[in-house]
Design a protein around this motif. Sequence first.
Motif, PDB file in Angstrom:
ATOM      1  N   LEU A  51     -16.754 125.710  81.545  1.00 49.97           N
ATOM      2  CA  LEU A  51     -16.493 127.128  81.830  1.00 49.97           C
ATOM      3  C   LEU A  51     -16.920 127.487  83.254  1.00 49.97           C
ATOM      4  O   LEU A  51     -16.179 128.142  83.990  1.00 49.97           O
ATOM      5  CB  LEU A  51     -17.266 128.011  80.836  1.00 49.97           C
ATOM      6  CG  LEU A  51     -16.631 128.209  79.457  1.00 49.97           C
ATOM      7  CD1 LEU A  51     -17.635 128.849  78.504  1.00 49.97           C
ATOM      8  CD2 LEU A  51     -15.382 129.073  79.541  1.00 49.97           C
ATOM      9  N   GLU A  54     -14.565 125.784  85.728  1.00 44.49           N
ATOM     10  CA  GLU A  54     -13.243 126.408  85.648  1.00 44.49           C
ATOM     11  C   GLU A  54     -13.249 127.718  86.437  1.00 44.49           C
ATOM     12  O   GLU A  54     -12.347 128.019  87.198  1.00 44.49           O
ATOM     13  CB  GLU A  54     -12.942 126.687  84.173  1.00 44.49           C
ATOM     14  CG  GLU A  54     -11.504 126.997  83.858  1.00 44.49           C
ATOM     15  CD  GLU A  54     -10.702 125.750  83.496  1.00 44.49           C
ATOM     16  OE1 GLU A  54      -9.596 125.601  84.046  1.00 44.49           O
ATOM     17  OE2 GLU A  54     -11.190 124.927  82.675  1.00 44.49           O
ATOM     18  N   LYS A  55     -14.283 128.472  86.230  1.00 44.10           N
ATOM     19  CA  LYS A  55     -14.416 129.768  86.889  1.00 44.10           C
ATOM     20  C   LYS A  55     -14.429 129.604  88.413  1.00 44.10           C
ATOM     21  O   LYS A  55     -13.894 130.432  89.143  1.00 44.10           O
ATOM     22  CB  LYS A  55     -15.717 130.421  86.418  1.00 44.10           C
ATOM     23  CG  LYS A  55     -16.016 131.748  87.046  1.00 44.10           C
ATOM     24  CD  LYS A  55     -17.199 132.405  86.375  1.00 44.10           C
ATOM     25  CE  LYS A  55     -17.718 133.553  87.192  1.00 44.10           C
ATOM     26  NZ  LYS A  55     -18.560 133.157  88.316  1.00 44.10           N
ATOM     27  N   ASP A  57     -12.853 127.430  89.942  1.00 45.06           N
ATOM     28  CA  ASP A  57     -11.599 126.784  90.317  1.00 45.06           C
ATOM     29  C   ASP A  57     -11.823 125.322  90.707  1.00 45.06           C
ATOM     30  O   ASP A  57     -11.178 124.790  91.606  1.00 45.06           O
ATOM     31  CB  ASP A  57     -10.979 127.528  91.518  1.00 45.06           C
ATOM     32  CG  ASP A  57      -9.483 127.708  91.315  1.00 45.06           C
ATOM     33  OD1 ASP A  57      -8.946 127.105  90.361  1.00 45.06           O
ATOM     34  OD2 ASP A  57      -8.865 128.439  92.104  1.00 45.06           O
TER      35      ASP A  57
ATOM     36  N   ALA C  94     -12.020 135.408  83.996  1.00 45.55           N
ATOM     37  CA  ALA C  94     -11.838 134.532  85.156  1.00 45.55           C
ATOM     38  C   ALA C  94     -11.270 133.192  84.717  1.00 45.55           C
ATOM     39  O   ALA C  94     -10.443 132.588  85.400  1.00 45.55           O
ATOM     40  CB  ALA C  94     -13.173 134.341  85.861  1.00 45.55           C
ATOM     41  N   ILE C  95     -11.677 132.744  83.535  1.00 51.75           N
ATOM     42  CA  ILE C  95     -11.225 131.438  83.042  1.00 51.75           C
ATOM     43  C   ILE C  95      -9.716 131.470  82.792  1.00 51.75           C
ATOM     44  O   ILE C  95      -8.979 130.562  83.173  1.00 51.75           O
ATOM     45  CB  ILE C  95     -11.966 131.080  81.734  1.00 51.75           C
ATOM     46  CG1 ILE C  95     -13.478 131.143  81.931  1.00 51.75           C
ATOM     47  CG2 ILE C  95     -11.507 129.733  81.193  1.00 51.75           C
ATOM     48  CD1 ILE C  95     -14.035 130.194  82.954  1.00 51.75           C
ATOM     49  N   LYS C  98      -7.731 131.396  86.048  1.00 53.38           N
ATOM     50  CA  LYS C  98      -7.700 130.067  86.668  1.00 53.38           C
ATOM     51  C   LYS C  98      -6.769 129.147  85.907  1.00 53.38           C
ATOM     52  O   LYS C  98      -6.044 128.342  86.477  1.00 53.38           O
ATOM     53  CB  LYS C  98      -9.110 129.443  86.709  1.00 53.38           C
ATOM     54  CG  LYS C  98     -10.147 130.291  87.387  1.00 53.38           C
ATOM     55  CD  LYS C  98      -9.947 130.386  88.878  1.00 53.38           C
ATOM     56  CE  LYS C  98     -10.852 131.364  89.444  1.00 53.38           C
ATOM     57  NZ  LYS C  98     -11.251 131.958  90.435  1.00 53.38           N
ATOM     58  N   LYS C  99      -6.827 129.272  84.579  1.00 51.46           N
ATOM     59  CA  LYS C  99      -5.964 128.424  83.743  1.00 51.46           C
ATOM     60  C   LYS C  99      -4.492 128.706  84.034  1.00 51.46           C
ATOM     61  O   LYS C  99      -3.699 127.791  84.199  1.00 51.46           O
ATOM     62  CB  LYS C  99      -6.248 128.714  82.255  1.00 51.46           C
ATOM     63  CG  LYS C  99      -7.336 127.840  81.669  1.00 51.46           C
ATOM     64  CD  LYS C  99      -7.227 127.877  80.155  1.00 51.46           C
ATOM     65  CE  LYS C  99      -8.244 127.031  79.452  1.00 51.46           C
ATOM     66  NZ  LYS C  99      -8.583 125.753  80.003  1.00 51.46           N
ATOM     67  N   LYS C 101      -3.235 129.930  86.704  1.00 49.52           N
ATOM     68  CA  LYS C 101      -2.909 129.473  88.056  1.00 49.52           C
ATOM     69  C   LYS C 101      -2.629 127.971  88.049  1.00 49.52           C
ATOM     70  O   LYS C 101      -1.711 127.477  88.696  1.00 49.52           O
ATOM     71  CB  LYS C 101      -4.090 129.777  88.990  1.00 49.52           C
ATOM     72  CG  LYS C 101      -3.670 130.005  90.420  1.00 49.52           C
ATOM     73  CD  LYS C 101      -4.828 130.445  91.269  1.00 49.52           C
ATOM     74  CE  LYS C 101      -5.285 129.311  92.147  1.00 49.52           C
ATOM     75  NZ  LYS C 101      -6.572 129.578  92.775  1.00 49.52           N
TER      76      LYS C 101
END
Lengths: 222, 307, 106
Positions: A51, A54-55, A57, C94-95, C98-99, C101
């Motif tokens: 997590l 991922e946050k 990027d 936010a997760i 991003k996913k 994207k």
Amino acid sequence: MIIGEGKPIQEILAMIADKKKILVVGCKGCVTVCSAGGQKEVEILSSTIRLAREKEDNPIEIREETLERQCDPEYLEQMRSYIDDYEAVVSLACGAGVQFTAEKYRRIPVYPGINTNFIGVTVEQGVWSERCQACGSCILHKTGGICPIARCSKSLLNGPCGGSSKGKCEIDPDVECGWQLIYDRLRELESLELFEEVVPIKDWSTGRDGGPRRIIREDLKS
Amino acid sequence: MKTLSKLEKILESGKFAVTSECGPPRGVNPDVIRKKAELLRDAVDAINVTDNQTSVVRMSSIASCIILKQMGLEPIMQMVTRDRNRIAIQSDILGAAAHGINNMLCLSGDHQRFGDHQKAKNVYDLDSVQLIQTVRHMRDEGKFLSGEPLDGVPGMFIGAAENPFADPFEIRVPRVSKKISAGVEFIQTQCVYNLEKFEQWMDGIRARGLHKKVYILAGVTPFKSVGMARYMKTKVPGMDVPDELIERLKSVAKEKQADEGIALCIETIERLKKIEGVSGIHIMAIEWEEKVREIAEKSGLLPRPKV
Amino acid sequence: MPCTGKVDVIHMLRAFEAGVDGVYLVGCEEGNCHFLVGNLRARKRVERVKKILSSIGLESERLQMYNLSAGEGTRFVEIAKEMTEKIKNLGPSAIKLKKEKLENPA
């Protein structure tokens, strides 16, 4: 058992900041019982790391494994077939397990995922407490089964000091005075005469102060 | 006489002893300790020099004792086992003896949790009882703990502290007995405020005849204010301050509280002097050394004997 | 789930990993758990996950626990609305962004 607790996540994230593919390895021994490094904690830590990355990027690939023990070579051997696919290991074993993993697999770094705290007991679900400091020369038969080295804040062998008040230690009202416990227990056992014996100056060389310790049992050696 | 200690001479000759203490400075200026010690000249027989008390770093006890010695005063070197292992302990004892220091007080020391370096590692290779054994062994056997002989012996008159007000109360007399078995020769007690409890403790001491085996110097500390009394009661571990003392200080005007504190201290000494088995008084006027002479004077403890 | 007591920390984390914007657990009234303490355990686990989310910079408000009985249909609707509103205000996680994207690079 050996009691530990998870390291702050930011500390772990900093260790693996430049890694893209890691192995998170738990241990089914002591640290599973104290909920610091078993399979559940491997899952939670791995998910948290994913997590967080991922946050940012900056996704990361994690393989999750939990070995029977990380302090025995035969279980560590189980990682041989896949460990080379990863850039680092985060071990959720005690300090011994982390080191033994690092000893066996020298190509990639092994990072500690938990802090190893002490040898202790489960007082109740979710509460652990220190009992032994592994001094290598047990005197519990003289102190009512309560260790002054582990339980007295000053490790006094002839306590209590003048800071014992209403059963509590001077350092913190939540800390029991180890010597009050010893006194109470000796009284229960009707062995208060033991209290007046001067405990002689201790040979600390059986403890950590003698250097890293080793036990060799010829009868068991192959 | 086992040593050249003036304190031992006074006690051995059956005279009532008076000691006091000086806390070394938080810096390098020797004049600080000189000034404090000068205030005590001829008011007391010997002066304790604390060893990083409450785990706050100060000039070392041994160095400060040397300064006192150079002034012609009689220091009692306090030594805690918190900061040194047996190697450093024995080495410091030799050094102190070489500088003519003849008295030592063996302590475990306050836990570092109280001090200005809470992240420190404590040592506790020995405890206070074992420190007594160590000095005694060096002095009487002429040997190091290792069994090796040493050249000359440190002539230390050996003391220890005891807190009659700490818990469990029942072991406070046995603990003195334990220290006597280890070889202690004098005991300085924690500040006495609760006289009843102190008398109870002394009853226990006399019942076992321990007052004949060790000199007991009762500790006193004058209150500067009711605030200090409250602080001692609630914040200082192992301190027993009865409520009526706080009430008494409260009952006088703020600017009179210091005088009342001194008066109270003198009354306490008067009562302590009458207790069989009390061989002296240890006046700990914390950062108030200028009052020690007055207290000793008004308690009829002056002049001090010349020995 | 037969009981919120069966919901573990990892279940909640996995939901966030999957890209959901919010999670809420609805357990029985405190004191009315058929398994005695299931809902109390769930609340402690929710608290732990909230801490985990905060520790990595995600909004802990995305996770909530509610207690109500099976008969309180209207209260359930209120809770659902309240939670939806809260998550809408917070915006997508936010997760999830991003996913998305990653899956549909511009």
